[in-house]
Design a protein around this motif. Structure first.
Motif, PDB file in Angstrom:
ATOM      1  N   PRO A  26       3.965   1.623   3.310  1.00  0.00           N
ATOM      2  CA  PRO A  26       2.703   1.135   2.753  1.00  0.00           C
ATOM      3  C   PRO A  26       2.097   2.102   1.732  1.00  0.00           C
ATOM      4  O   PRO A  26       1.486   1.679   0.757  1.00  0.00           O
ATOM      5  CB  PRO A  26       1.808   0.988   3.991  1.00  0.00           C
ATOM      6  N   TRP A  27       2.263   3.391   1.990  1.00  0.00           N
ATOM      7  CA  TRP A  27       1.743   4.396   1.054  1.00  0.00           C
ATOM      8  C   TRP A  27       2.449   4.282  -0.293  1.00  0.00           C
ATOM      9  O   TRP A  27       1.814   4.352  -1.350  1.00  0.00           O
ATOM     10  CB  TRP A  27       1.932   5.786   1.642  1.00  0.00           C
ATOM     11  N   ALA A  28       3.758   4.084  -0.249  1.00  0.00           N
ATOM     12  CA  ALA A  28       4.530   3.903  -1.484  1.00  0.00           C
ATOM     13  C   ALA A  28       4.129   2.611  -2.182  1.00  0.00           C
ATOM     14  O   ALA A  28       4.007   2.557  -3.413  1.00  0.00           O
ATOM     15  CB  ALA A  28       6.022   3.898  -1.164  1.00  0.00           C
ATOM     16  N   GLU A  29       3.895   1.573  -1.395  1.00  0.00           N
ATOM     17  CA  GLU A  29       3.545   0.267  -1.972  1.00  0.00           C
ATOM     18  C   GLU A  29       2.210   0.321  -2.711  1.00  0.00           C
ATOM     19  O   GLU A  29       2.027  -0.341  -3.749  1.00  0.00           O
ATOM     20  CB  GLU A  29       3.491  -0.778  -0.856  1.00  0.00           C
ATOM     21  N   LYS A  30       1.268   1.136  -2.214  1.00  0.00           N
ATOM     22  CA  LYS A  30      -0.043   1.227  -2.856  1.00  0.00           C
ATOM     23  C   LYS A  30       0.033   1.771  -4.280  1.00  0.00           C
ATOM     24  O   LYS A  30      -0.882   1.557  -5.072  1.00  0.00           O
ATOM     25  CB  LYS A  30      -0.979   2.106  -2.016  1.00  0.00           C
ATOM     26  N   GLU A  47       7.641   9.721  -1.752  1.00  0.00           N
ATOM     27  CA  GLU A  47       7.586  10.825  -2.714  1.00  0.00           C
ATOM     28  C   GLU A  47       7.919  10.367  -4.123  1.00  0.00           C
ATOM     29  O   GLU A  47       7.248  10.755  -5.091  1.00  0.00           O
ATOM     30  CB  GLU A  47       8.549  11.939  -2.275  1.00  0.00           C
ATOM     31  N   LEU A  48       8.930   9.544  -4.267  1.00  0.00           N
ATOM     32  CA  LEU A  48       9.347   9.083  -5.595  1.00  0.00           C
ATOM     33  C   LEU A  48       8.291   8.175  -6.218  1.00  0.00           C
ATOM     34  O   LEU A  48       7.967   8.305  -7.404  1.00  0.00           O
ATOM     35  CB  LEU A  48      10.693   8.357  -5.497  1.00  0.00           C
ATOM     36  N   CYS A  49       7.735   7.261  -5.416  1.00  0.00           N
ATOM     37  CA  CYS A  49       6.702   6.359  -5.937  1.00  0.00           C
ATOM     38  C   CYS A  49       5.432   7.117  -6.306  1.00  0.00           C
ATOM     39  O   CYS A  49       4.802   6.838  -7.337  1.00  0.00           O
ATOM     40  CB  CYS A  49       6.385   5.268  -4.915  1.00  0.00           C
ATOM     41  N   GLY A  99      12.083   6.141   4.069  1.00  0.00           N
ATOM     42  CA  GLY A  99      10.657   5.927   3.845  1.00  0.00           C
ATOM     43  C   GLY A  99      10.028   7.106   3.129  1.00  0.00           C
ATOM     44  O   GLY A  99       9.182   6.935   2.242  1.00  0.00           O
ATOM     45  N   TRP A 100      10.444   8.319   3.505  1.00  0.00           N
ATOM     46  CA  TRP A 100       9.905   9.507   2.839  1.00  0.00           C
ATOM     47  C   TRP A 100      10.379   9.617   1.402  1.00  0.00           C
ATOM     48  O   TRP A 100       9.614  10.012   0.512  1.00  0.00           O
ATOM     49  CB  TRP A 100      10.258  10.768   3.634  1.00  0.00           C
ATOM     50  N   ALA A 101      11.624   9.259   1.140  1.00  0.00           N
ATOM     51  CA  ALA A 101      12.105   9.263  -0.241  1.00  0.00           C
ATOM     52  C   ALA A 101      11.283   8.285  -1.085  1.00  0.00           C
ATOM     53  O   ALA A 101      10.856   8.610  -2.198  1.00  0.00           O
ATOM     54  CB  ALA A 101      13.588   8.891  -0.283  1.00  0.00           C
ATOM     55  N   LEU A 126      13.546  17.808   4.412  1.00  0.00           N
ATOM     56  CA  LEU A 126      14.617  17.892   3.411  1.00  0.00           C
ATOM     57  C   LEU A 126      14.472  16.794   2.368  1.00  0.00           C
ATOM     58  O   LEU A 126      14.691  17.018   1.174  1.00  0.00           O
ATOM     59  CB  LEU A 126      15.982  17.778   4.101  1.00  0.00           C
ATOM     60  N   THR A 127      14.083  15.611   2.809  1.00  0.00           N
ATOM     61  CA  THR A 127      13.933  14.481   1.887  1.00  0.00           C
ATOM     62  C   THR A 127      12.794  14.716   0.904  1.00  0.00           C
ATOM     63  O   THR A 127      12.944  14.499  -0.306  1.00  0.00           O
ATOM     64  CB  THR A 127      13.686  13.178   2.666  1.00  0.00           C
TER      65      THR A 127
END
Length: 576
Positions: free
Chosen positions: A261-265, A36-38, A31-33, A559-560
């Motif tokens: 959800p944060w990435a999806e936004k 951050e990537l999105c 989820g963290w990856a 780390l991620t």
């Protein structure tokens, strides 16, 4: 040898199969990856082998009362018999069983006893984790070089400290500023309070054992949400202690309520559940990984997805499995495995020791709610120097509570007299348990079966992990020291227990794809990249060089985040 292909190409439109990044796994680190990537603008595909679970919508028992469930929340004898491994987990009950892997569905081979607890769904085990979050200190990162076990970490506390802060602010960690060198402070929300007996324990233990500190536990619960948490749609923890059902308030952190959800936004996330990753595709002409092979969990159809960078966050043992199964002419023994280290040096946390005791008095004192955190005593063994006949140490969890009405089977009387007797809380009980560091060893390993495969045609994992003499000595020391501390604190009827549980039930598997400075003795560099295939990143528990004594999830997240930001920087420079 030929590439480990499936023989069936993905027939979808190429636009739907090519991404900037692929993340394998949607749990805490996955989820963290994705987040951050999105956030950095990368079109990111997240592959989850389990079913879809949507925050709020797919928490079927979150608001049920005990009497709303047929067996009042307890597992049946049939469910227990069918799941002899999963049923050992403290959180596996009638109201949470749907978030656990069932034993028969996903078999593995135990060469030595190992209880592998898994959660295959969007969010993974972030839905059912215990939510304890302690930073590592400099002592954990320096320990292998100082003590001579494992290999030297390629990073130190100062490298990760800003990323701990980055993660903590978003997750929401409750805790107290304690000023301890061996358990650094973080970005904390207000702490949970100790009850009166715990304060008595704290006073007496710290007076009787100078240098040992009993502190309020640090956990991923919103005691006082900040703006960033409200933007996530999360609210204050209600101290219900029903977290493993999924929290309708978003009071504790999981992937489903926060990072995904944060990435999806951002509009950059594609989430594909029911996608069992078979292996990573390695292109020998390009000298890098180009994508992943997937089996649809429902249709059994094979597919291939492609990206410039790949983050493997399938949870420690599954990450090892995927990498071991990713064979090619260049890597006949698994991608990146040029030194026969892949799958070795598996470690975990030693949870075998516990103590129970009683505390007289304090019967006029009560507490309210079900606090989600546990008081702790940070490790006090071998911190600044080697001082025992065993390596490393252990964190101690402890606390006190009053027995409830349903535990008072000894109450006397009939009718109104009996009801009055059981309406009063019972005597104070004190518990203490350990979380010991285990030493990574080459003989503690996982590997692939040459004969048995799972339902998706993927080799089953063989676990060969066990305790050693160092672990036995740590258990003995904890029980002795624990009994001394409880006695000094004024406790009575102290009972010591070594439950002899098999490795795995701690659910803190680490290692197999360890970080290090030297490609001859490690698989990942300081940025969590495979030494010999740098566009593949591993940032879940598999990357850990050693285990420390702290709960590991906050370190996986830090780390991620660090690795994902490095990946984006390198991608923009054309280095990946």
């Amino acid at each position: 040898m030929p590439d480990n292909t499936l023989g069936t190409k993905n027939k979808k439109n190429p636009v739907e199969t090519v991404y900037d990044a692929i993340v394998i796994g949607s749990g805490i680190s996955g989820g963290w990856a994705a987040k951050e990537l999105c956030e950095k603008g990368l079109k990111t595909l997240v592959l989850e082998r389990g079913r879809s679970v949507v925050h709020l919508k797919d928490y079927p028992t979150a608001t049920k009362n005990p009497w709303d469930m047929r067996h009042r929340g307890r597992i049946t004898s049939v469910l227990n018999k069918e799941n002899p491994i999963a049923a050992k987990c403290y959180a596996f009950q009638e109201d949470t069983a749907h978030f656990f892997v069932k034993d028969k569905t996903h078999p593995y081979i135990q060469e030595k006893p190992f209880d592998w607890i898994r959660g295959y769904q969007v969010g993974g085990k972030s839905l059912i984790w215990a939510r304890e979050t302690q930073r590592w200190s400099r002592f954990e990162f320096e320990a292998p070089a100082r003590d001579g076990f494992a290999v030297d970490w390629p990073i130190r506390y100062d490298d990760l400290s800003p990323w701990y802060s980055h993660v903590e602010k978003f997750v929401g960690i409750s805790g107290n500023k304690d000023g301890l060198e061996n358990l650094p402070d973080g970005e904390f929300l207000p702490p949970w309070e100790l009850n009166c007996v715990e304060k008595e324990l704290q006073k007496n233990i710290e007076a009787g054992f100078p240098g040992r500190r009993m502190i309020t536990g640090r956990c991923a619960h919103l005691t006082q949400p900040k703006e960033i948490h409200l933007k996530q749609g999360r609210g204050q923890c209600q101290a219900r202690n029903l977290c493993a059902r999924g929290c309708p308030f978003g009071g504790y952190f999981n992937s489903n309520s926060a990072t995904l959800p944060w990435a999806e936004k951002t509009g950059n996330l594609t989430l594909r559940p029911d996608s069992v990753v078979h292996s990573i595709i390695y292109d020998e002409q390009k000298n890098k990984a180009t994508g992943v092979r997937v089996i649809d969990a429902l249709t059994m159809q094979a597919a291939e997805y492609f990206a410039k960078i790949i983050f493997v966050n399938a949870a420690c043992l599954n990450t090892n499995l995927i990498l071991l199964n990713s064979t090619s002419r260049r890597f006949p023994n698994g991608i990146g495995n040029e030194n026969d280290i892949l799958g070795r040096y598996i470690a975990f946390h030693n949870y075998r020791g516990s103590l129970m005791a009683s505390m007289d008095g304090f019967k006029d004192s009560y507490y309210y709610g079900r606090r989600p955190s546990t008081p702790i005593i940070p490790s006090f063994r071998n911190v600044h120097k080697q001082e025992t006949d065993f390596l490393r140490g252990y964190m101690t969890f402890l606390g006190a509570g009053r027995s409830a009405w349903y535990d008072q089977s000894g109450s006397e009387g009939l009718g109104a007299e009996y009801k009055e007797a059981i309406s009063e809380a019972g005597n104070w009980q004190v518990y203490m348990s350990m979380q010991g560091e285990t030493i990574p060893k080459s003989t503690n390993q996982v590997r692939l079966s040459k004969d048995l495969k799972d339902a998706w045609g993927i080799p089953q994992l063989i676990t060969s992990v066990d305790y050693d003499l160092n672990d036995e000595k740590i258990v003995k020391d904890f029980l002795n020291q624990g009994a001394e501390m409880l006695d000094k604190a004024g406790c009575k009827n102290i009972v010591q227990t070594d439950n002899k549980q098999a490795p795995g039930l701690d659910i803190h598997e680490m290692g197999g794809v360890r970080m290090g400075k030297d490609p001859r003795t490690s698989l990942l560099n300081k940025w969590n990249q495979l030494h010999s295939c740098p566009n593949v990143f591993v940032t879940d528990g598999a990357c850990m060089t050693s285990t420390g004594n702290q709960n590991p999830s906050i370190t996986f997240m830090a780390l991620t985040a660090r690795a994902a930001n490095h990946a984006v920087e390198q991608l923009k420079k054309g280095n990946l």
